[in-house]
Design a protein around this motif. Sequence first.
Motif, PDB file in Angstrom:
ATOM      1  N   VAL A  11     -10.906  -4.419  -0.592  1.00  0.00           N
ATOM      2  CA  VAL A  11     -10.740  -3.862  -1.928  1.00  0.00           C
ATOM      3  C   VAL A  11     -12.004  -4.165  -2.718  1.00  0.00           C
ATOM      4  O   VAL A  11     -12.294  -5.317  -3.022  1.00  0.00           O
ATOM      5  CB  VAL A  11      -9.498  -4.458  -2.621  1.00  0.00           C
ATOM      6  CG1 VAL A  11      -9.366  -3.896  -4.021  1.00  0.00           C
ATOM      7  CG2 VAL A  11      -8.250  -4.171  -1.799  1.00  0.00           C
ATOM      8  N   GLY A  12     -12.735  -3.138  -3.045  1.00  0.00           N
ATOM      9  CA  GLY A  12     -13.975  -3.323  -3.785  1.00  0.00           C
ATOM     10  C   GLY A  12     -13.780  -3.050  -5.261  1.00  0.00           C
ATOM     11  O   GLY A  12     -12.669  -3.014  -5.782  1.00  0.00           O
ATOM     12  N   GLY A  13     -14.899  -2.858  -5.954  1.00  0.00           N
ATOM     13  CA  GLY A  13     -14.839  -2.643  -7.395  1.00  0.00           C
ATOM     14  C   GLY A  13     -14.642  -1.195  -7.755  1.00  0.00           C
ATOM     15  O   GLY A  13     -15.387  -0.646  -8.577  1.00  0.00           O
ATOM     16  N   THR A  14     -13.660  -0.536  -7.167  1.00  0.00           N
ATOM     17  CA  THR A  14     -13.353   0.853  -7.481  1.00  0.00           C
ATOM     18  C   THR A  14     -12.584   0.924  -8.792  1.00  0.00           C
ATOM     19  O   THR A  14     -11.987  -0.066  -9.236  1.00  0.00           O
ATOM     20  CB  THR A  14     -12.535   1.490  -6.352  1.00  0.00           C
ATOM     21  OG1 THR A  14     -11.312   0.747  -6.184  1.00  0.00           O
ATOM     22  CG2 THR A  14     -13.317   1.468  -5.040  1.00  0.00           C
ATOM     23  N   PRO A  15     -12.568   2.086  -9.437  1.00  0.00           N
ATOM     24  CA  PRO A  15     -11.792   2.199 -10.691  1.00  0.00           C
ATOM     25  C   PRO A  15     -10.319   1.874 -10.512  1.00  0.00           C
ATOM     26  O   PRO A  15      -9.703   1.257 -11.391  1.00  0.00           O
ATOM     27  CB  PRO A  15     -12.018   3.663 -11.091  1.00  0.00           C
ATOM     28  CG  PRO A  15     -13.319   4.037 -10.466  1.00  0.00           C
ATOM     29  CD  PRO A  15     -13.377   3.283  -9.168  1.00  0.00           C
ATOM     30  N   ALA A  16      -9.728   2.286  -9.383  1.00  0.00           N
ATOM     31  CA  ALA A  16      -8.312   1.996  -9.166  1.00  0.00           C
ATOM     32  C   ALA A  16      -8.064   0.511  -8.955  1.00  0.00           C
ATOM     33  O   ALA A  16      -7.005  -0.008  -9.324  1.00  0.00           O
ATOM     34  CB  ALA A  16      -7.797   2.788  -7.962  1.00  0.00           C
ATOM     35  N   ALA A  17      -9.031  -0.201  -8.365  1.00  0.00           N
ATOM     36  CA  ALA A  17      -8.863  -1.632  -8.132  1.00  0.00           C
ATOM     37  C   ALA A  17      -8.858  -2.426  -9.424  1.00  0.00           C
ATOM     38  O   ALA A  17      -8.314  -3.537  -9.471  1.00  0.00           O
ATOM     39  CB  ALA A  17      -9.961  -2.144  -7.203  1.00  0.00           C
ATOM     40  N   ARG A  18      -9.465  -1.871 -10.478  1.00  0.00           N
ATOM     41  CA  ARG A  18      -9.519  -2.582 -11.756  1.00  0.00           C
ATOM     42  C   ARG A  18      -8.284  -2.328 -12.618  1.00  0.00           C
ATOM     43  O   ARG A  18      -8.164  -2.907 -13.698  1.00  0.00           O
ATOM     44  CB  ARG A  18     -10.784  -2.167 -12.517  1.00  0.00           C
ATOM     45  CG  ARG A  18     -12.072  -2.663 -11.863  1.00  0.00           C
ATOM     46  CD  ARG A  18     -13.255  -2.449 -12.772  1.00  0.00           C
ATOM     47  NE  ARG A  18     -13.592  -1.035 -12.903  1.00  0.00           N
ATOM     48  CZ  ARG A  18     -14.474  -0.408 -12.122  1.00  0.00           C
ATOM     49  NH1 ARG A  18     -15.112  -1.073 -11.178  1.00  0.00           N
ATOM     50  NH2 ARG A  18     -14.740   0.874 -12.292  1.00  0.00           N
ATOM     51  N   VAL A  19      -7.388  -1.456 -12.174  1.00  0.00           N
ATOM     52  CA  VAL A  19      -6.149  -1.181 -12.903  1.00  0.00           C
ATOM     53  C   VAL A  19      -5.086  -2.185 -12.469  1.00  0.00           C
ATOM     54  O   VAL A  19      -4.998  -2.553 -11.288  1.00  0.00           O
ATOM     55  CB  VAL A  19      -5.680   0.265 -12.647  1.00  0.00           C
ATOM     56  CG1 VAL A  19      -4.363   0.549 -13.369  1.00  0.00           C
ATOM     57  CG2 VAL A  19      -6.746   1.247 -13.093  1.00  0.00           C
ATOM     58  N   ASP A  20      -4.285  -2.633 -13.408  1.00  0.00           N
ATOM     59  CA  ASP A  20      -3.234  -3.593 -13.118  1.00  0.00           C
ATOM     60  C   ASP A  20      -2.263  -3.026 -12.080  1.00  0.00           C
ATOM     61  O   ASP A  20      -1.906  -1.855 -12.110  1.00  0.00           O
ATOM     62  CB  ASP A  20      -2.469  -3.945 -14.403  1.00  0.00           C
ATOM     63  CG  ASP A  20      -1.585  -5.155 -14.218  1.00  0.00           C
ATOM     64  OD1 ASP A  20      -0.467  -4.996 -13.686  1.00  0.00           O
ATOM     65  OD2 ASP A  20      -2.009  -6.257 -14.606  1.00  0.00           O
ATOM     66  N   ALA A  21      -1.841  -3.897 -11.150  1.00  0.00           N
ATOM     67  CA  ALA A  21      -0.953  -3.449 -10.073  1.00  0.00           C
ATOM     68  C   ALA A  21       0.391  -2.977 -10.604  1.00  0.00           C
ATOM     69  O   ALA A  21       1.005  -2.072 -10.036  1.00  0.00           O
ATOM     70  CB  ALA A  21      -0.747  -4.587  -9.069  1.00  0.00           C
ATOM     71  N   ARG A  22       0.864  -3.554 -11.705  1.00  0.00           N
ATOM     72  CA  ARG A  22       2.129  -3.104 -12.282  1.00  0.00           C
ATOM     73  C   ARG A  22       2.036  -1.662 -12.755  1.00  0.00           C
ATOM     74  O   ARG A  22       2.975  -0.871 -12.590  1.00  0.00           O
ATOM     75  CB  ARG A  22       2.516  -4.023 -13.443  1.00  0.00           C
ATOM     76  CG  ARG A  22       2.878  -5.436 -13.040  1.00  0.00           C
ATOM     77  CD  ARG A  22       3.006  -6.339 -14.236  1.00  0.00           C
ATOM     78  NE  ARG A  22       1.704  -6.538 -14.893  1.00  0.00           N
ATOM     79  CZ  ARG A  22       1.539  -7.254 -15.993  1.00  0.00           C
ATOM     80  NH1 ARG A  22       2.585  -7.833 -16.580  1.00  0.00           N
ATOM     81  NH2 ARG A  22       0.335  -7.402 -16.524  1.00  0.00           N
ATOM     82  N   VAL A  23       0.894  -1.301 -13.312  1.00  0.00           N
ATOM     83  CA  VAL A  23       0.694   0.073 -13.774  1.00  0.00           C
ATOM     84  C   VAL A  23       0.689   1.029 -12.586  1.00  0.00           C
ATOM     85  O   VAL A  23       1.298   2.110 -12.627  1.00  0.00           O
ATOM     86  CB  VAL A  23      -0.619   0.178 -14.574  1.00  0.00           C
ATOM     87  CG1 VAL A  23      -0.916   1.622 -14.949  1.00  0.00           C
ATOM     88  CG2 VAL A  23      -0.547  -0.688 -15.822  1.00  0.00           C
ATOM     89  N   LYS A  24       0.028   0.642 -11.508  1.00  0.00           N
ATOM     90  CA  LYS A  24      -0.047   1.523 -10.346  1.00  0.00           C
ATOM     91  C   LYS A  24       1.321   1.725  -9.700  1.00  0.00           C
ATOM     92  O   LYS A  24       1.654   2.832  -9.264  1.00  0.00           O
ATOM     93  CB  LYS A  24      -1.051   0.945  -9.334  1.00  0.00           C
ATOM     94  CG  LYS A  24      -2.494   1.097  -9.785  1.00  0.00           C
ATOM     95  CD  LYS A  24      -3.483   0.608  -8.752  1.00  0.00           C
ATOM     96  CE  LYS A  24      -3.593  -0.903  -8.764  1.00  0.00           C
ATOM     97  NZ  LYS A  24      -4.710  -1.375  -7.906  1.00  0.00           N
ATOM     98  N   ILE A  25       2.124   0.671  -9.649  1.00  0.00           N
ATOM     99  CA  ILE A  25       3.455   0.811  -9.058  1.00  0.00           C
ATOM    100  C   ILE A  25       4.346   1.692  -9.919  1.00  0.00           C
ATOM    101  O   ILE A  25       5.067   2.571  -9.418  1.00  0.00           O
ATOM    102  CB  ILE A  25       4.081  -0.581  -8.860  1.00  0.00           C
ATOM    103  CG1 ILE A  25       3.321  -1.354  -7.783  1.00  0.00           C
ATOM    104  CG2 ILE A  25       5.550  -0.462  -8.478  1.00  0.00           C
ATOM    105  CD1 ILE A  25       3.824  -2.758  -7.570  1.00  0.00           C
ATOM    106  N   VAL A  26       4.300   1.487 -11.234  1.00  0.00           N
ATOM    107  CA  VAL A  26       5.114   2.323 -12.134  1.00  0.00           C
ATOM    108  C   VAL A  26       4.693   3.785 -12.048  1.00  0.00           C
ATOM    109  O   VAL A  26       5.539   4.699 -11.987  1.00  0.00           O
ATOM    110  CB  VAL A  26       5.010   1.796 -13.579  1.00  0.00           C
ATOM    111  CG1 VAL A  26       5.654   2.768 -14.556  1.00  0.00           C
ATOM    112  CG2 VAL A  26       5.665   0.428 -13.690  1.00  0.00           C
ATOM    113  N   LEU A  27       3.394   4.036 -12.029  1.00  0.00           N
ATOM    114  CA  LEU A  27       2.922   5.414 -11.933  1.00  0.00           C
ATOM    115  C   LEU A  27       3.259   6.037 -10.587  1.00  0.00           C
ATOM    116  O   LEU A  27       3.530   7.244 -10.503  1.00  0.00           O
ATOM    117  CB  LEU A  27       1.407   5.462 -12.169  1.00  0.00           C
ATOM    118  CG  LEU A  27       0.943   5.148 -13.593  1.00  0.00           C
ATOM    119  CD1 LEU A  27      -0.573   5.291 -13.703  1.00  0.00           C
ATOM    120  CD2 LEU A  27       1.638   6.056 -14.603  1.00  0.00           C
TER     121      LEU A  27
END
Length: 266
Positions: A11-27
């Motif tokens: 996991v590098g410094g991609t834009p998605a990696a900088r988003v909170d994991a809770r936000v990604k799961i909810v979305l």
Amino acid sequence: MNPVSPLGAYVGGTPAARVDARVKIVLLLASTVSLFATRASWLCALWALVLAAAIHCSGMSIRTHARALRPVAFILAFTLLANALALDGHGDIELSGPVGIDTAGALRGALAVFRIVVLLGLALAVSSSTTPPELADACVALLRPLGRFGVPVADIGLLLSLALRFIPLVSEELARVRLAQRSRGVDFESGGIVRRVRAWASVLTPLVVSLFRRADRLGESMAARCYAEGASDVAAGDALGARDRVVLAGGLTLCVFVPLVAYALG
């Protein structure tokens, strides 16, 4: 070294990696509901753009997404054929006798296949940009209100964390056992279906045994560290940052807007 995702990628410094994991799961959950609630086929272009943006932001290549579709390629093809073929003579395009092609069914099957492809791509984008501890902590934080009703949230989080950590281990163990069997002369490519099944049985049996041994060692290690069921407490997660709130609001707005537009325009 960069942290490793459940897929075994860094996991590098991609834009998605900088988003909170809770936000990604909810979305991801919201997009799943919105995707299956969208009936209009012309909105597939919008979901294709969403998938392309998710793949780009997660740093995942199109080739990786295509490789992930290989295990479900048969199911996708069967879904398309089962909806497209008409065996009662009512098909719009006649093939042979009563067998024909139903264009409405083919469109319905293509839409179902498209939904599966998009959903799998979004799930891969989340898993490739999030480490197992982040995913486990995010799920525990989202399930934390259920702890008031006696749900063992901490134990669920521990099991989830262990399961996510075992995914790359299973992949590595499978590759190791398959290589060992191939060095002994086992052929996995040639022959009929029965021969291939027997060849893979020589891999799956030691793989399952090895995984059970790993599980036993893990249980012994947890017992040696005096782990008690329900002993761990669930800490409250940190507040979402401004960027995470913007991403969450924008994603939820899109997930609600798309089905509403499809319903309004018929």
